[in-house]
Design an enzyme around this catalytic site. Structure first.
Site, short mmCIF file in Angstrom:
data_model
loop_
_atom_site.label_atom_id
_atom_site.label_comp_id
_atom_site.label_asym_id
_atom_site.label_seq_id
_atom_site.Cartn_x
_atom_site.Cartn_y
_atom_site.Cartn_z
CB SER A 247 -7.67 3.02 3.63
OG SER A 247 -6.83 2.46 4.62
CB SER B 106 -7.76 0.06 6.53
OG SER B 106 -8.55 1.20 6.74
CE LYS C 63 -3.67 1.85 3.05
NZ LYS C 63 -4.36 1.53 4.33
#
Length: 468
Positions: free
Chosen positions: A146, A170, A71
């Site tokens: 996320s 997330s 990420k």
């Protein structure tokens, strides 16, 4: 099935047996990324030449030659780390996050960085820099947030696994939406140093860098490889990873619940939890109904820290630049403003209450140290949806996600594994949570559930997963 859809452990076995070279494996992943990333929007920065250069150099270590991603907020040196915001356009990481440095030193080939919502404050991955990440199971549906870019990349066979981060679900919600596995570890078990933004203040409890992969066995592999104390991380504990046998795990009672009595879940979600409970019972585990009484108190405190404190943290950075914010981050600010700003006294009281409520939950979990439950009220939602009718009740966006938020407040490990599908054919994962620092026990139970059900390639990509 092409090699990119094999588990990380299977890919490593092929590498060690020299049935495939690191360069050949990298090329397979490059082809998959080039074929699907434009459609899915998972990677925000990917350079095939940089990947090839790493693979040609070769490496040693437990992950040697394995192709992993990260990420964008768990930075890779030399890659952009803008947190999905035009306010940080062009920001490039000068060094690896500590977790990335560890997978690099373990020999992994780093593919690139994946998409996230602006400033991470959403369960849908979309921003003004790179746009929307689509779900490999249905392009009309969200990949979650996320860590949605990371989940989509892994589900689509573009990476064998990777790193996300989780302050309210997330890594777990995207894993549930995309049909893969993930672990939110106890904060500090995997060092958070270098994460952008930093995991400090209340986010040192709420937040954690977490591994994601197609199987929970691969998640465990990543955890075992990089989980160790970071002497520069003040919350990183001096704990070594430990082996948990099935026999040891069976001595621990597992509580399970279909819903929390406040936010209903879909029928398919209930059935997924029941199926997981039955699978564990069939293996000889003690699985009994359980609903902790302190859950709502924990959720209210999570709201104060994540929503209200989160908005307070970002206020200086966005002051005077509100017109440049993405719709998804403005939505977060509007939700945070539903309650008046916290006073100093209220914040101090919330901090004290945090310890009290965590103590209540730990007391309740003495009887049931492991907890089986839904990940979310609903499967993956369509892009932009923010409310659903479930059992004749309107369930709002953040209420649907409450099932992950409790364990961020508790600073406890929680894993997600895919179990079934909705009537629309979307994945449904279940969640297995435990007490702080019992990550290995959570992973062992999750592995049992995963073996009974497990990852399947998304239908959209199955035609590309056959041998060619």
């Amino acid at each position: 099935m092409t090699v990119t859809f094999l588990s990380a452990r299977e890919q490593l076995a092929m590498l060690r047996a020299r049935r495939i070279s690191p360069v050949e494996l990298a090329e397979e992943h490059i082809r998959q990324i080039e074929r699907w990333n434009t459609t899915l929007g998972a990677f925000i920065e990917f350079d095939a030449d940089r990947v090839r250069e790493q693979a040609r150099r070769g490496a040693r270590g437990p992950l040697a030659g394995l192709c992993l991603s990260s990420k964008a907020t768990v930075p890779i040196a030399g890659y952009r780390c803008e947190i999905g915001s035009v306010l940080l356009r062009g920001e490039v990481a000068s060094e690896d996050a500590e977790a990335v440095a560890r997978i690099r030193s373990a020999g992994a080939t780093l593919l690139g960085t994946t998409n996230c919502p602006e400033f991470l404050m959403a369960y849908e991955t979309d921003n003004l820099l790179y746009g929307r990440t689509r779900n490999p199971w249905s392009l009309e549906h969200s990949a979650g947030g996320s860590s949605g870019g990371e989940a989509a990349a892994i589900a689509a066979g573009m990476a064998a696994g990777g790193l996300g981060s989780d302050s309210g679900g997330s890594v777990r919600v995207p894993a549930h939406f995309c049909g893969i596995s993930a672990l939110k570890p106890t904060p500090g078990r995997i060092p958070g140093r270098g994460h952008t933004p930093p995991c400090i203040g209340p986010f040192s409890i709420l937040g954690a860098v977490g591994p994601m992969a197609r199987t929970i066995s691969d998640v465990a592999l990543l955890f075992e490889t990089i989980a160790a104390q970071d002497p520069l991380d003040p919350i990183s504990p001096p704990l070594a990873t430990r082996e948990i046998s099935i026999e040891q795990a069976k001595q621990v009672r597992i509580g399970w619940m279909e819903d929390d009595g406040i936010a209903p879940v879909t029928d398919e979600t209930r059935e997924a939890v029941r199926s997981a409970a039955k699978a564990l019972e069939a293996l000889g585990f003690r699985v009994e109904p359980f609903r902790p009484a302190a859950l709502e108190e924990a959720r209210q405190l999570w709201w104060k820290f994540f929503m209200q404190c989160g908005a307070m943290f970002y206020a200086p950075a966005i002051a005077g630049r509100e017109e440049e914010l993405s719709p998804i981050f403005r939505e977060f600010l509007q939700l945070a403003e539903e309650a008046p700003p916290l006073t100093a006294a209220q914040l101090l009281d919330a901090w004290a209450q945090c310890d009290i409520v965590r103590g209540k939950l730990l007391e309740e979990m003495r009887e049931y140290p492991l907890f089986l439950l839904p990940t979310c009220s609903v499967p993956a939602f369509r892009h932009g949806e923010r409310a659903w009718q479930v059992e004749a009740q309107t369930v709002r966006y953040l209420d649907a996600m409450r099932y992950t938020q409790w364990f961020n407040l508790l600073a406890a490990p929680a894993a997600v594994v895919p179990v079934s599908q909705s009537h629309e054919g979307l994945p449904i994962g279940v969640q297995i949570a435990g007490r702080p620092f019992e990550d290995e026990l959570v992973l062992k139970i999750a592995e049992c559930v995963d073996r009974a059900f497990g990852y399947r390639p998304p239908p959209l990509l199955r035609s590309t997963s056959d041998n060619t």
